[in-house]
Design a protein around this motif. Structure first.
Motif, PDB file in Angstrom:
ATOM      1  N   ALA A  27       0.673  -0.958   0.083  1.00 25.32           N
ATOM      2  CA  ALA A  27      -0.031  -0.110   0.154  1.00 25.32           C
ATOM      3  C   ALA A  27       0.829   1.219   0.038  1.00 25.32           C
ATOM      4  N   ARG A 111      -7.208  -8.710   1.237  1.00 23.22           N
ATOM      5  CA  ARG A 111      -6.189  -7.747   1.342  1.00 23.22           C
ATOM      6  C   ARG A 111      -6.970  -6.528   1.088  1.00 23.22           C
ATOM      7  N   THR A 112      -7.781  -6.226   0.332  1.00 23.07           N
ATOM      8  CA  THR A 112      -8.275  -5.066   0.206  1.00 23.07           C
ATOM      9  C   THR A 112      -9.176  -4.564   1.346  1.00 23.07           C
ATOM     10  N   THR A 113     -10.117  -5.616   1.904  1.00 19.73           N
ATOM     11  CA  THR A 113     -10.540  -5.299   3.173  1.00 19.73           C
ATOM     12  C   THR A 113      -9.637  -4.855   4.473  1.00 19.73           C
ATOM     13  N   LEU A 115      -6.776  -3.460   4.119  1.00 19.96           N
ATOM     14  CA  LEU A 115      -5.954  -2.079   3.724  1.00 19.96           C
ATOM     15  C   LEU A 115      -7.130  -0.964   4.121  1.00 19.96           C
ATOM     16  N   GLU A 116      -8.267  -1.445   3.726  1.00 20.21           N
ATOM     17  CA  GLU A 116      -9.663  -0.376   3.866  1.00 20.21           C
ATOM     18  C   GLU A 116     -10.000  -0.024   5.071  1.00 20.21           C
ATOM     19  N   GLN A 119      -7.116   2.047   6.982  1.00 23.21           N
ATOM     20  CA  GLN A 119      -7.385   3.362   6.372  1.00 23.21           C
ATOM     21  C   GLN A 119      -8.461   4.027   7.075  1.00 23.21           C
TER      22      GLN A 119
END
Length: 215
Positions: A27, A111-113, A115-116, A119
């Motif tokens: 990221a 992975r997307t979850t 990072l989100e 954030q």
């Protein structure tokens, strides 16, 4: 550099720490500032590295995650804690939220979850998956004793709409668009909800609201 989200990973399994570090390093806006194997080491590194977000395992030898979260809430309230949990730790997860954690992740989360969620936590928000939200509500409904709000003022309809939109996984901006109000108004509604439910985070508000069948 000032826009980077500084993350500390706390887990007693080195393979978990290494795996999370590899993912987070992909990221552009996240930097891993340290790894801790237990709660005591995490507290030491928080004081030294001043992370924005701590990923916290709950079951660890020495100082466990729950104890560490309580210390962080008292001594470093500006640090957002995200619990790392597995499918058999619902009770510990709820205790962690009540201790001050801002959210939680399953260790096998995509992975997307991941990072989100980090954030969102860095901005004081929480993104809750439907799966985790369902477990949270089921566990709450299974408990017999309901918490009592600090005051007797019920939530207004707009506050309920805001909280339900947050529980559905929306950010403040998403809630604002959904309800046709400004982000400042969303924040004001959430502050009022926190005061009425006697909590200080989105995750804790959702936990208490679910237990009181408000969602």
């Amino acid at each position: 550099m000032s826009n980077l989200i500084r993350v500390l990973i706390t887990d007693d399994h080195s393979i978990v720490r290494e795996g999370l570090t590899l993912i987070l390093e992909t990221a552009d806006d996240i930097v891993v500032v340290g790894e801790a194997a237990d709660g005591a080491e995490a507290l030491k590194l928080v004081a030294e590295q001043q992370p924005d977000v701590v990923l916290m395992d709950l079951r660890m030898p020495g100082m466990d995650g729950l104890t560490a979260i309580e210390h962080l809430q008292r001594d470093h309230p500006q640090v957002a804690v995200v619990i790392l949990t597995t499918y058999n730790e619902d009770n510990l997860m709820l205790r962690g939220l009540r201790a001050g954690a801002k959210g939680f992740l399953l260790k096998d989360t995509p992975r997307t979850t991941l990072l989100e969620t980090i954030q969102a936590a860095a901005k004081g928000e929480s993104l809750l998956s439907a799966d985790v939200m369902g477990r949270l509500m089921a566990n709450m409904q299974a408990e017999k004793k309901l918490p009592t709000p600090l005051n007797n003022t019920p939530l207004t309809e707009r506050e309920l709409q805001t909280l339900r939109a947050v529980a559905a996984g929306n950010t403040n901006k998403g809630v604002a668009v959904h309800l046709g109000i400004s982000e400042r108004t969303v924040k004001a509604h959430l502050t009022s909800v926190y005061n009425k439910l006697g909590v200080d985070s989105r995750a804790a508000a959702i936990a208490v609201a679910a237990q009181q069948d408000l969602l």
